[in-house]
Scaffold this active site. Structure first.
Site, short mmCIF file in Angstrom:
data_model
loop_
_atom_site.label_atom_id
_atom_site.label_comp_id
_atom_site.label_asym_id
_atom_site.label_seq_id
_atom_site.Cartn_x
_atom_site.Cartn_y
_atom_site.Cartn_z
N CYS A 82 0.82 -1.00 -0.41
CA CYS A 82 0.32 -0.59 -0.32
C CYS A 82 0.70 1.06 -0.33
O CYS A 82 0.69 2.32 -0.51
CB CYS A 82 -1.16 -0.07 1.37
SG CYS A 82 -0.28 -0.45 2.67
N HIS A 137 -2.70 6.64 4.47
CA HIS A 137 -1.69 6.62 4.60
C HIS A 137 -0.61 7.85 3.97
O HIS A 137 -1.50 7.99 3.15
CB HIS A 137 -0.90 5.96 3.62
CG HIS A 137 -0.81 3.88 4.39
ND1 HIS A 137 -1.64 3.65 5.56
CD2 HIS A 137 -0.30 2.80 3.95
CE1 HIS A 137 -1.48 2.19 6.02
NE2 HIS A 137 -0.70 2.02 5.24
#
Length: 344
Positions: free
Chosen positions: A130, A242
């Site tokens: 990710c 994130h």
């Protein structure tokens, strides 16, 4: 005639997000099957306005299934992806199990779509980590323009990257702090509530963590093997999204204004970069969104041909479920896969 799609790991965070995105994007599926381990058999999951009953992976026959999107962890993928691929079903795997296999393409459609043709060797395509996925989406157009030499990245990664257990632990610990209960660390190595932990995945011999190593290896495989990269990956008390502070050194001159213009035109990127209070994106604004957001674009005064960037994305979407389904769409758009029922 549409495709038959199996979602493996359908009860997890990413599996549920895959089901949501299949419906949202109008994916050309005539049939969607939810699969998980035997202990989850019979569990109900949502697919649009429908409810699917989860079936057991170990008794499912993939011979009439076109695409299996996998988010059941590396060990499950190592065991099952080759078996599924041999049944003629294309596996798109979200785990790290096959990312570094030279016979398995590692794909971000905005970055290296042409590499997808290599999937036929094993009928497996890997989805990147990710943290890497969102970074390379932002850096690919800049690499094309000025050639990246070196990247220094520090990540601020949400607890959803550690699955439902990570999200539950942040919630439970936060509540415990407010009511003065003991704070227990189970999923993470230290308390995550009101704290940050510079440790994701296992430690390696050189002192880096495997998460940091993944960013190096995956960037080289997808973007350019000549790029030098060093990373520090940190878990932060954020539920979804994130963030990354990225310093990039280029071979050719590139200004912040030029970078901003390039990124505004780049697929998958959204520039939010005003030099004023709130003129940037934070993780909470990225949650539920498909874009990779870029803010704080500025020149590095300590180095020639270098820029600083702030990159934010929903790790459950572009970092996982969305990218997997964009890979599936790429297979279809390029005519690399046909529905088995139609072929029959």
């Amino acid at each position: 005639m549409g495709f038959k799609v199996a979602v493996v790991g359908a009860t997890g965070n990413v599996g549920r997000e895959m089901l949501n995105i299949l419906e949202e994007r109008g994916f050309p599926a005539d049939e969607v099957v939810a699969l998980a381990s035997r202990r989850s058999q019979g569990t109900e999951v949502s697919y649009g306005d429908r409810t699917l009953k989860v079936k057991a992976l170990d008794t499912y026959d993939f011979s009439d299934t076109d695409i299996a999107v996998m988010s059941a962890g590396g060990n499950v993928s190592k065991e099952w992806s080759p078996k599924i691929g041999r049944q003629g079903c294309v596996v798109i795997d979200n785990s790290s199990a096959f990312r570094y296999d030279p016979d398995v393409p590692l794909i971000v459609p905005e970055v290296n779509p042409d590499a997808i043709v290599g999937f036929s060797k094993k009928n497996i395509i890997a989805n990147p980590n990710c943290s890497t996925a969102q970074m390379v989406v932002a850096l690919k157009p800049l690499h094309d323009a000025a050639t990246i030499k070196r990247i220094v990245v520090s990540t601020y990664q949400s607890v959803s990257g550690a699955g439902k257990e990570g999200m539950d632990e942040l919630f439970t610990q936060t509540r415990a702090v407010f009511v003065a209960d003991p704070v227990e660390a189970k999923k993470f190595t230290k308390r995550i509530a009101f704290n940050v932990i510079p440790h994701i995945d296992v430690f390696m011999d050189d002192g880096s963590t495997k998460e940091e190593w993944k960013m190096v290896a995956e960037t080289k495989k997808m973007l350019d093997p000549k790029i030098k990269l060093t990373a520090t990956c940190v878990r932060v008390p954020v539920f979804i999204g994130h963030s990354e502070a990225v310093n990039v050194e280029f071979e050719k001159p590139i200004s912040a204004d030029e970078a901003r213009d390039i990124l505004r035109e780049a697929p998958g990127c959204l520039v939010v970069d005003k030099r004023e209070d709130g003129g940037y994106i934070t993780p909470i604004e990225s949650a539920g969104e498909d874009a990779t957001y870029i803010s704080r674009i500025r020149e590095d005064s300590t180095l020639d041909n270098a820029l600083n960037l702030w990159i934010v994305s929903d790790n459950l979407r572009k970092g996982a479920a969305l990218n997997v389904l964009q890979i599936a769409e790429l297979l279809i758009a390029r005519g690399l896969i046909q529905p088995k029922k139609q072929a029959a």
